[in-house]
Design a protein around this motif. Structure first.
Motif, PDB file in Angstrom:
ATOM      1  N   GLY A  40       0.828  -1.197   0.000  1.00  0.00           N
ATOM      2  CA  GLY A  40       0.000   0.000   0.000  1.00  0.00           C
ATOM      3  C   GLY A  40       0.863   1.247   0.000  1.00  0.00           C
ATOM      4  O   GLY A  40       2.088   1.178  -0.135  1.00  0.00           O
ATOM      5  N   HIS A  72      -4.530   9.043  -0.357  1.00  0.00           N
ATOM      6  CA  HIS A  72      -3.598   8.020   0.129  1.00  0.00           C
ATOM      7  C   HIS A  72      -2.745   8.529   1.284  1.00  0.00           C
ATOM      8  O   HIS A  72      -2.064   7.747   1.942  1.00  0.00           O
ATOM      9  N   ARG A  91      -6.911  -2.238   1.194  1.00  0.00           N
ATOM     10  CA  ARG A  91      -6.770  -2.424  -0.259  1.00  0.00           C
ATOM     11  C   ARG A  91      -7.085  -3.845  -0.721  1.00  0.00           C
ATOM     12  O   ARG A  91      -6.797  -4.208  -1.854  1.00  0.00           O
ATOM     13  N   ALA A  97     -10.608   0.629   1.968  1.00  0.00           N
ATOM     14  CA  ALA A  97     -10.134   1.200   0.707  1.00  0.00           C
ATOM     15  C   ALA A  97      -8.814   1.939   0.900  1.00  0.00           C
ATOM     16  O   ALA A  97      -8.527   2.452   1.987  1.00  0.00           O
ATOM     17  N   GLY A  98      -8.029   2.015  -0.152  1.00  0.00           N
ATOM     18  CA  GLY A  98      -6.761   2.712  -0.093  1.00  0.00           C
ATOM     19  C   GLY A  98      -6.895   4.215  -0.178  1.00  0.00           C
ATOM     20  O   GLY A  98      -5.923   4.945   0.058  1.00  0.00           O
ATOM     21  N   ALA A 426      -5.897  -2.897  -6.607  1.00  0.00           N
ATOM     22  CA  ALA A 426      -6.154  -2.432  -5.245  1.00  0.00           C
ATOM     23  C   ALA A 426      -6.440  -0.943  -5.118  1.00  0.00           C
ATOM     24  O   ALA A 426      -6.914  -0.496  -4.076  1.00  0.00           O
ATOM     25  N   ASP A 427      -6.133  -0.145  -6.131  1.00  0.00           N
ATOM     26  CA  ASP A 427      -6.403   1.293  -6.031  1.00  0.00           C
ATOM     27  C   ASP A 427      -7.887   1.623  -6.189  1.00  0.00           C
ATOM     28  O   ASP A 427      -8.320   2.722  -5.839  1.00  0.00           O
ATOM     29  N   HIS A 600     -11.918  -1.942  -5.197  1.00  0.00           N
ATOM     30  CA  HIS A 600     -10.559  -2.391  -4.943  1.00  0.00           C
ATOM     31  C   HIS A 600     -10.531  -3.895  -4.634  1.00  0.00           C
ATOM     32  O   HIS A 600     -11.350  -4.416  -3.882  1.00  0.00           O
TER      33      HIS A 600
END
Length: 644
Positions: A40, A72, A91, A97-98, A426-427, A600
């Protein structure tokens, strides 16, 4: 107080500075533990721990609003707003969530994965507040890198024109975005950051003359008359730009001194108009490896906390598409000095960091300014250069008008390499590159293509640079297919020509870009079921190879299109429109991303959730077209069933 006990940021109120510093240590510990395990963003969050705690000491998050630019950098925010327990799921599919996400927490007042949006959003909230006659505070936290974005400057321009609208802008100045920021604003902030405290010129003049005997230490009349004007000229040097734009400027202050920041934020809230608090932080603060390598530790895959080194991959992987692009562009730049690579603050992500090191004179970083990057490239093309803009698919959306107005309409030879096209993992929704197929289909004069593998990418890049007009190619995130690569001597492709990879009589699959390998795998599964399949690598979205596709569609009579992009207005839509225009009304199944946001998860999980794996696609094809299996295959399968 234990961080694990924090479920509401207002629980920080009343804690002593030493208690807050202890919470800061716990935040860093949890932050490092989770990111080192699952990956991350690392450096941004570590740098704003004290800033977050100090700011939230002066706010009531049940009423006040905080907008974090990009998001972020807000991992500490998440850890003190009720997400400590499940932060391990950061993520991951269905996990934290990221980026900030309004549906995840009531404390996430505004979501963002793209930079430079925070001041606009916070000002919008402030104006809505004033219209309703309410009195909550509105704060935007923006990094110095994001401040280079035109949208941030537009918001500052607007806010400065509203002297009675309370708005706090916290400039988190760590002298970094993902990579070191560029441009005049960065230079200006750097000068402020390193300037010693200034004295008024009038005091300096008084000091310089007090020991002169003929003046007796008194200012002469003519200097006295200038004293006030000199004072006015000297004072605004620190923060002058922001003061002149209508903000009250405070700073720069130490972004790791909680006590100083609390006092400053309290003073800022009392101003009654737009305030800029300039906070100097260290990206990666508290983790020596992240402080020493602020680019490399901006975001990390899983790594060893003790050594700071990434955990080795279990299996060797082919080079990434980005790396192949960067290496190929270097060769092309060496062969032609007119070729120039342009990035919008994403050198490492796009592979242009390789060009920066090898040929810095043919490399340009414009900062977080995609609109400027596109029109800059257009201007360069007017003067005979061959600009190559490497921008993530999701970020190029920000320059859509420039694509049309400045490049497309004028038919200028600019090459766009859209990295991270398709599913990115993952974003989450803000970064999925699912729209470029749709948004480029309509732009006049553009030639648009996507390679099936990294070797075809090399040829397509040459094709773009040889083409006397706008050209764009999309490349996916991650490793290539592992095919052999050429060092140089790449032949351009014939524009608008696809290729047949497999031949069959029962079904036609026309695939685009990253879905071509999946199409081949699907065809092999279908073949095992007795369904003979033709697979076409379209290569080009604009223009389509109608001379190849139409006769095959007419002969076979069943068509499947495959793309890793939005179905709405996408590649499949282009195929159907092309067939209908020729009165070829054949049954067609479109495979791609349906009309939904992609949350994500890992790319593999996302593709499975969307039904984009070969086995899922093969099953959908069988159901859609109700294929009847050959008698011999039915007998064979029945025999195998009895034997089992």
């Amino acid at each position: 107080m234990r961080l694990s006990e924090l479920t509401h940021p207002n629980q920080l109120h009343g804690l002593s500075i030493s208690e807050l510093e202890d919470v800061a240590c716990q935040i860093r510990e949890r932050h490092l533990q989770v990111v080192s395990t699952s990956g991350g963003h690392l450096g941004p969050g570590l740098g704003v721990v004290e800033l977050t705690l100090a700011l939230y000491q002066t706010l009531d998050l049940d009423h006040d609003r905080v907008v974090w630019d990009v998001g972020h950098q807000a991992y500490p925010h998440k850890l003190i707003t009720g997400r400590f327990t499940n932060f391990d799921s950061l993520r991951q599919q269905k996990g934290v969530a990221g980026y900030l996400k309004r549906t995840e927490s009531s404390f996430d007042h505004f979501g963002a994965g793209h930079a430079s949006t925070s001041i606009s959003a916070a000002l919008g909230m402030a104006l809505a507040r004033d219209r309703r006659g309410e009195d909550f505070k509105c704060a935007a936290v923006i990094g110095d890198g994001a401040l280079t974005g035109g949208m941030a400057l537009e918001a500052i321009n607007h806010a400065g024109h509203l002297p009675t609208t309370p708005l706090l802008v916290v400039l988190n100045d760590n002298d970094m975005s993902i990579s070191p920021p560029v441009g005049a604003l960065s230079t200006y902030l750097n000068r402020i950051r390193h300037s010693p405290p200034l004295q008024f010129l009038s005091d300096s003049v008084q000091e310089s003359v007090k020991n002169l005997p003929f003046m007796g230490g008194e200012l002469p009349a003519e200097l006295k008359s200038l004293k006030g004007s000199m004072r006015r000229l000297a004072v605004p040097k620190v923060g002058a730009v922001f003061e002149e734009l209508g903000f009250t400027y405070m700073g720069p202050i130490d972004g790791h001194d909680i006590s100083a920041m609390v006092r400053t934020f309290q003073a800022a809230h009392r101003v009654g108009g737009p305030v800029m608090v300039h906070v100097v932080t260290t990206k990666g603060k508290g983790y020596p490896y992240a402080e020493a390598d602020q680019v490399g530790y901006h975001a990390q895959s899983a790594f060893d906390l003790t050594t700071g080194k990434s955990l080795p991959s279990k299996t060797p992987k082919p080079p990434s598409y980005s790396k192949v692009f960067g290496q190929t562009l270097i060769k092309l730049c060496e062969q032609d000095s007119k070729v120039v690579g342009i990035t919008a603050a994403m050198a490492t992500g796009t592979g242009l960091d390789l060009l920066q090191k090898a040929l810095p004179d043919q490399y340009i970083d414009v900062g977080i300014a995609e609109q400027h990057a596109v029109t800059l490239a257009a201007g360069m093309a007017c003067e005979g250069l061959k600009p190559v803009c490497a921008i993530y698919s999701t970020f190029l959306q920000r320059a859509y008008d420039q694509l049309i107005h400045d490049v497309g309409i004028q038919n200028l030879p600019v090459t766009f390499v859209m990295d991270r096209a398709g599913i990115v993992g993952a974003d989450g929704p803000t970064h999925q590159g699912q729209y470029d197929i749709s948004y480029l289909r309509a732009v006049p004069n553009f030639t648009v293509m996507a390679p099936k593998d990294e070797a075809e990418l090399q040829r397509m890049l040459v094709t773009c640079l040889d083409h006397n007009g706008p050209a764009a190619l999309r490349i996916p995130r991650g490793s290539g297919q592992g095919v052999p690569l050429m060092e140089e001597g790449w032949e351009p492709l014939k524009i608008g020509r696809g290729e047949v990879l497999l031949e069959g009589d029962d079904l036609l699959i026309v695939a685009y870009g990253a879905m071509v390998p999946e199409a081949v795998d699907t065809a092999k599964l279908l073949n095992d079921s007795g369904i003979s399949t033709t697979v076409v690598n379209a290569r080009f979205l604009r223009p389509l190879d109608q001379a190849l596709i139409h006769p095959l569609a007419r002969r076979i009579g069943k068509v499947v299109t495959m793309e890793e992009g939005a179905l709405a207005g996408g590649f499949g839509a282009a195929i159907i429109e092309s067939l209908v225009d020729q009165d070829l009304l054949v049954p067609t199944l479109r495979i791609g991303i349906p009309d939904q946001l992609v949350d994500h998860a890992s790319p593999k999980q996302s593709k499975e959730a969307l039904g984009l794996t070969a086995s899922q696609i093969a099953q959908r094809i069988k159901e859609r077209f109700s294929f009847e299996l050959p008698e011999s295959l039915i007998t064979q399968q029945a025999s195998q069933s009895l034997n089992n």
